[in-house]
Design a protein around this motif. Structure first.
Motif, PDB file in Angstrom:
ATOM      1  N   ALA A   1      44.778  45.798 -22.452  1.00 32.69           N
ATOM      2  CA  ALA A   1      45.731  45.495 -21.378  1.00 32.69           C
ATOM      3  C   ALA A   1      45.071  45.611 -20.009  1.00 32.69           C
ATOM      4  CB  ALA A   1      46.931  46.432 -21.476  1.00 32.69           C
ATOM      5  N   TYR A   2      44.227  46.632 -19.851  1.00 31.36           N
ATOM      6  CA  TYR A   2      43.499  46.808 -18.587  1.00 31.36           C
ATOM      7  C   TYR A   2      42.599  45.605 -18.306  1.00 31.36           C
ATOM      8  CZ  TYR A   2      39.471  48.418 -15.812  1.00 31.36           C
ATOM      9  OH  TYR A   2      38.446  48.501 -14.907  1.00 31.36           O
ATOM     10  N   LEU A   3      41.846  45.163 -19.313  1.00 32.65           N
ATOM     11  CA  LEU A   3      40.916  44.057 -19.120  1.00 32.65           C
ATOM     12  C   LEU A   3      41.647  42.745 -18.827  1.00 32.65           C
ATOM     13  CD1 LEU A   3      38.302  44.756 -21.931  1.00 32.65           C
ATOM     14  CD2 LEU A   3      38.034  45.129 -19.476  1.00 32.65           C
ATOM     15  N   MET A   4      42.855  42.615 -19.343  1.00 32.96           N
ATOM     16  CA  MET A   4      43.622  41.397 -19.091  1.00 32.96           C
ATOM     17  C   MET A   4      44.429  41.478 -17.804  1.00 32.96           C
ATOM     18  SD  MET A   4      42.712  39.397 -21.471  1.00 32.96           S
ATOM     19  CE  MET A   4      43.917  38.071 -21.442  1.00 32.96           C
ATOM     20  N   GLY A   5      44.265  42.585 -17.076  1.00 34.83           N
ATOM     21  CA  GLY A   5      44.931  42.709 -15.778  1.00 34.83           C
ATOM     22  C   GLY A   5      46.344  43.214 -15.847  1.00 34.83           C
ATOM     23  N   ASP A   6      46.765  43.715 -17.011  1.00 27.93           N
ATOM     24  CA  ASP A   6      48.154  44.194 -17.160  1.00 27.93           C
ATOM     25  C   ASP A   6      48.303  45.676 -16.863  1.00 27.93           C
ATOM     26  OD1 ASP A   6      48.871  41.652 -17.991  1.00 27.93           O
ATOM     27  OD2 ASP A   6      48.456  42.098 -20.078  1.00 27.93           O
ATOM     28  N   ALA A   7      47.180  46.395 -16.801  1.00 25.62           N
ATOM     29  CA  ALA A   7      47.250  47.831 -16.528  1.00 25.62           C
ATOM     30  C   ALA A   7      45.951  48.281 -15.904  1.00 25.62           C
ATOM     31  CB  ALA A   7      47.506  48.616 -17.829  1.00 25.62           C
ATOM     32  N   ALA A   8      46.022  49.338 -15.083  1.00 32.61           N
ATOM     33  CA  ALA A   8      44.812  49.871 -14.430  1.00 32.61           C
ATOM     34  C   ALA A   8      44.529  51.254 -14.941  1.00 32.61           C
ATOM     35  CB  ALA A   8      45.016  49.888 -12.936  1.00 32.61           C
TER      36      ALA A   8
END
Length: 292
Positions: free
Chosen positions: A285-292
């Motif tokens: 999710a982080y890599l897809m921009g959905d979470a940091a």
């Protein structure tokens, strides 16, 4: 996304990653590129005289032009990129508490290498302590045969180097066309060294991966005698642990994390923190921009 079997070969995990920039490569792959091609996503229209390919004439667009110009459709060629893991293998990365940090590094690099290869990207590894460690200088390749050996070598490696200045040398090795670079470390490093590494990698898309073990600070007891070691220098100190000291140590860690995040954001992406083992769904999710 499937689960990885901890400690067993190359993790069978699909790690998705999305680029917010257009790659300049000419090899066909899975990412948006700067080069025109025969297929892919529609980009725009252009005059036939500037893009002389009559096979792509758009009659509807051309008929709407009051000056009688002919227009052609232009398409964006999907392309591949080069992915590298720039890994800190200095002594602090040898900490083994709830997990073995080098085992986590092996899982991460194995999954990244396999995922990159599956979509046509090349993957390389550079491991550093005071200098680049020769056995971990692996130029980017799309070959499947290198993954198992790389993972096995990372699992078996015992970090001993007193410092991670080699990360700067590794960053200079990556000069050239823009790449996706995962910087993997516990980031127990001087802030000026971290900044110098990020600056040396500023032409690339940099993803900092912070490895933490819960036993380093979070699982400290409230009371009792605790022996803490600096793995980089080999020094040990005996502490009489109490709630105020424990809170001060945790506050110091939080302040360091805040400073790292602010620095990383100046150069692109926020860091992704792994505490213990990797949560692959959260990482994806982080890599897809959905979470940091």
């Amino acid at each position: 996304m499937s689960d990885a079997a901890p400690g067993q070969g190359v993790p069978q995990v699909d790690v998705p990653y999305r680029l917010d920039w257009r790659a300049a490569g000419v090899r066909i792959g899975a990412h948006r590129g700067k080069v025109e091609g025969a297929g892919g996503l529609f980009r725009d229209h252009d005059l036939l005289v500037r893009s002389p390919d009559p096979r792509r004439i758009d009659l509807r667009m051309s008929l709407r032009d009051p000056f009688g110009n002919l227009y052609v459709k232009r398409f964006e060629q999907k392309t591949s990129v080069t992915v590298y893991a720039l890994v800190d293998v200095s002594a602090s990365m040898g900490f083994a508490g709830s997990v073995d940090k080098m085992g986590v590094v092996a899982d991460l690099c194995g999954a990244l290498a396999a995922s990159a290869r599956r979509i046509g990207d090349a993957f390389g590894l550079i491991g550093c302590d005071e200098t680049i460690v020769p056995e971990f200088l692996l130029p980017a390749t799309r070959s499947r045969g290198t993954e198992a050996d790389m993972v096995a070598n990372l699992r078996a490696f015992v970090p001993k180097g007193h410092g991670a200045e080699g990360l700067l040398e590794g960053a200079s090795y990556l000069a050239g066309r823009r790449k996706l670079v995962f910087v993997v470390s516990d980031f127990y490093l001087p802030l000026d060294l971290i900044e110098a590494v990020f600056e040396a990698l500023s032409q690339h898309d940099v993803i900092p991966i912070v490895l933490r073990d819960p036993r380093e600070t979070r699982d400290l007891p409230r009371y009792g005698l605790v022996s803490l070691a600096d793995l980089e220098t080999g020094r040990r100190r005996l502490y009489a642990m109490r709630p105020s000291l424990r809170a001060a140590l945790m506050r110091e860690e939080a302040e360091a994390a805040k400073a790292l995040r602010a620095l990383a954001m100046r150069y692109g992406r926020p860091p992704f923190q792994v505490v213990g083992r990797i949560d692959w769904d959260r990482f994806g999710a982080y890599l897809m921009g959905d979470a940091a």
